[in-house]
Scaffold this motif. Sequence first.
Motif, mmCIF file in Angstrom:
data_model
loop_
_atom_site.group_PDB
_atom_site.id
_atom_site.type_symbol
_atom_site.label_atom_id
_atom_site.label_comp_id
_atom_site.label_asym_id
_atom_site.label_seq_id
_atom_site.Cartn_x
_atom_site.Cartn_y
_atom_site.Cartn_z
ATOM 1 N N UNK A 1 -103.207 -37.825 -16.205
ATOM 2 C CA UNK A 1 -101.801 -37.770 -15.881
ATOM 3 C C UNK A 1 -101.126 -39.032 -16.396
ATOM 4 N N UNK A 2 -100.079 -38.836 -17.158
ATOM 5 C CA UNK A 2 -99.313 -39.981 -17.652
ATOM 6 C C UNK A 2 -97.828 -39.706 -17.472
ATOM 7 N N UNK A 3 -97.109 -40.729 -17.096
ATOM 8 C CA UNK A 3 -95.667 -40.637 -16.948
ATOM 9 C C UNK A 3 -95.036 -41.769 -17.734
ATOM 10 N N UNK A 25 -100.276 -34.322 -19.131
ATOM 11 C CA UNK A 25 -101.512 -34.145 -18.372
ATOM 12 C C UNK A 25 -101.430 -33.070 -17.314
ATOM 13 N N UNK A 26 -100.230 -32.621 -17.002
ATOM 14 C CA UNK A 26 -100.053 -31.497 -16.099
ATOM 15 C C UNK A 26 -98.621 -30.996 -16.278
ATOM 16 N N UNK A 72 -86.544 -30.380 -16.952
ATOM 17 C CA UNK A 72 -86.671 -29.435 -18.053
ATOM 18 C C UNK A 72 -88.155 -29.066 -18.093
ATOM 19 N N UNK A 73 -88.486 -27.934 -17.517
ATOM 20 C CA UNK A 73 -89.885 -27.550 -17.410
ATOM 21 C C UNK A 73 -90.503 -27.334 -18.782
ATOM 22 N N UNK A 74 -89.744 -26.782 -19.708
ATOM 23 C CA UNK A 74 -90.274 -26.516 -21.050
ATOM 24 C C UNK A 74 -90.677 -27.810 -21.748
ATOM 25 N N UNK A 75 -89.892 -28.857 -21.519
ATOM 26 C CA UNK A 75 -90.173 -30.146 -22.156
ATOM 27 C C UNK A 75 -91.030 -31.041 -21.270
#
Length: 125
Positions: A1-3, A25-26, A72-75
């Motif tokens: 997981x990266x933010x 990552x998710x 933006x779920x797609x992005x």
Amino acid sequence: VQLQASGGGLVQPGGSLRLSCAVSGFTLDWAAIGWFRQAPGKEREGVSCMRSSDGATYYADSVKGRFTISRDVAKNIVYLQMNSLKPDDTAVYYCATSLSLVPALWSLLAEYNSWGQGTQVTVSS
């Protein structure tokens, strides 16, 4: 997981900024995303949160009506639109994920599993 948080900068009082938190990552469908901030000499505090299951949003009283969280779920990106900025909004802003958010506890740091690096927001004339 990266933010990865970005979008900070210097803005005059009354101005606007939009922060972005790119997640890898998710997918955003799996987690709640929170925005926090930490001003010099102060504790990190919750600013806003969006729950993944239904898109419910939460805001600190100090930013209600001025800040808006969206995604933006797609992005796989979460945004924090900040309007009518005040000098008191000056801080480093962080995004974080929670895999099992308890809504009433959205502003607690312990609810979040992964954190991104911060982005500096400075509100000054």
